[in-house]
Design an enzyme around this catalytic site. Structure first.
Site, PDB file in Angstrom:
ATOM      1  N   SER A 172      48.739  37.820  45.939  1.00 12.23           N
ATOM      2  CA  SER A 172      49.418  38.328  47.336  1.00 12.23           C
ATOM      3  C   SER A 172      49.859  37.401  48.434  1.00 12.23           C
ATOM      4  O   SER A 172      50.393  36.499  48.404  1.00 12.23           O
ATOM      5  CB  SER A 172      48.358  39.284  47.603  1.00 12.23           C
ATOM      6  OG  SER A 172      48.762  40.129  48.674  1.00 12.23           O
ATOM      7  N   HIS A 232      48.957  46.696  42.799  1.00 18.74           N
ATOM      8  CA  HIS A 232      48.980  45.429  43.367  1.00 18.74           C
ATOM      9  C   HIS A 232      47.962  44.428  43.085  1.00 18.74           C
ATOM     10  O   HIS A 232      48.101  43.389  42.903  1.00 18.74           O
ATOM     11  CB  HIS A 232      49.237  45.451  44.953  1.00 18.74           C
ATOM     12  CG  HIS A 232      49.090  44.283  45.736  1.00 18.74           C
ATOM     13  ND1 HIS A 232      50.241  43.478  45.552  1.00 18.74           N
ATOM     14  CD2 HIS A 232      48.149  44.067  46.714  1.00 18.74           C
ATOM     15  CE1 HIS A 232      49.985  42.537  46.497  1.00 18.74           C
ATOM     16  NE2 HIS A 232      48.866  42.484  47.069  1.00 18.74           N
TER      17      HIS A 232
END
Length: 293
Positions: free
Chosen positions: A112, A267
């Site tokens: 991320s 995610h």
């Protein structure tokens, strides 16, 4: 550099005025390291820390027989705080860490926010990185998930409530996030201090709140300006939106030797599917090194 000389590009110009921070880290070493294998540097995501990657770092060090450095990026974990929270500033810190610890051409792994930091380092200093593994993020300007401002709001409410119990903090945070694993992840930042009366967050909420827009950006806009030709593995969660199919051509221009590995997850790929993630990284590095040998 003389007064008349100018840096070749705006990234070099920005680096003239950088303020590097000394990053906290954990070093995970195998029982017996294999000579000639590049160390790994592991970078966490927004609101994370080196502790989030502790188990997977130990496993990679053991199986790949090489050291793994798990870092706390600025304004996270035990690393220093600073009002400037951009990818360029975080890349400055990581490059200084590599130089300070004399780490020779490491493999950069980042999730991320950490993925964009790793990509920034590779594009700015390609000869210092032997391989790159960005996890569920792409080299594009893109809006963050709307969840992140909610998390900031929840953390602010916890601090304003002056709670002394984690269970009370979790109850407050539940209004902003239903998923228990994500709440537990966020609450790893909750701590105590002899100079503070109540529980508080060790991350600087005000700084990170002001920097959320920066976290959607990417420092490089033009693939003709910078390119990393080293082996690169993009890992993405199939239920996530951060690495869409339509950005793959741009990824190929920045990272012409990239491969793509899809993992059935959201995610939070590493925490949701640690075994699949570890297998993807190990397969990629072993194949790379078999070609190099």
């Amino acid at each position: 550099m003389s007064r008349l000389q100018k840096p070749r590009n705006r990234h070099a110009f920005q680096r003239l005025f950088k303020r590097q921070l000394s990053l906290a880290y954990n070093l995970h070493e195998p029982a017996k390291a294999e000579e000639g294998r590049a160390p790994l540097i592991f970078l966490h995501g927004l609101f994370g820390s080196k502790q989030n990657n502790r188990s997977i770092s130990k496993a990679l060090a053991r199986d790949l027989k090489r050291p793994v450095y798990a870092l706390d990026l600025r304004n996270h974990g035990e690393s220093p705080h600073d009002p400037t929270h951009t990818y360029s500033a975080m890349a400055d810190d990581v490059e200084e860490f590599i130089s300070k610890h004399k780490i020779h051409v490491p493999v950069m792994i980042g999730h991320s926010m950490g993925a964009k930091v790793a990509m920034t380092v590779a594009l700015r200093s390609p000869k210092t990185v032997s391989a790159l593994v960005p996890v569920d993020n792409a080299p594009v300007d893109a809006s963050l998930s709307s969840n992140f401002p909610k998390y900031i709001q929840g953390m602010r409410e916890i601090e304003e409530a002056g709670t002394d119990k984690r269970s009370e903090a979790d109850t407050i945070l539940k209004k902003y996030e239903e998923a228990l694993p994500i709440r537990q992840f966020l609450l790893t930042n909750l701590t105590t201090s002899p100079i503070r009366e109540h529980l508080h967050f060790r991350i600087p909420i005000k700084i990170l709140a002001a920097s959320l827009d920066n976290m959607g950006d990417f420092p490089f806009k033009d693939p003709d300006e910078a390119r990393y030709d080293g082996p690169t593995l993009f890992i993405r969660g199939t239920k996530s939106h951060y690495v869409a199919d339509d950005v793959l051509p741009l990824i190929g221009r920045f990272f012409p030797r990239f491969e793509l590995r899809d993992i059935e997850s959201g995610h939070w790929v590493i925490s949701e599917k640690p075994n699949e993630f570890k297998e993807a990284v190990e397969d990629f590095l072993r194949e790379k090194e078999s070609r190099d040998d």
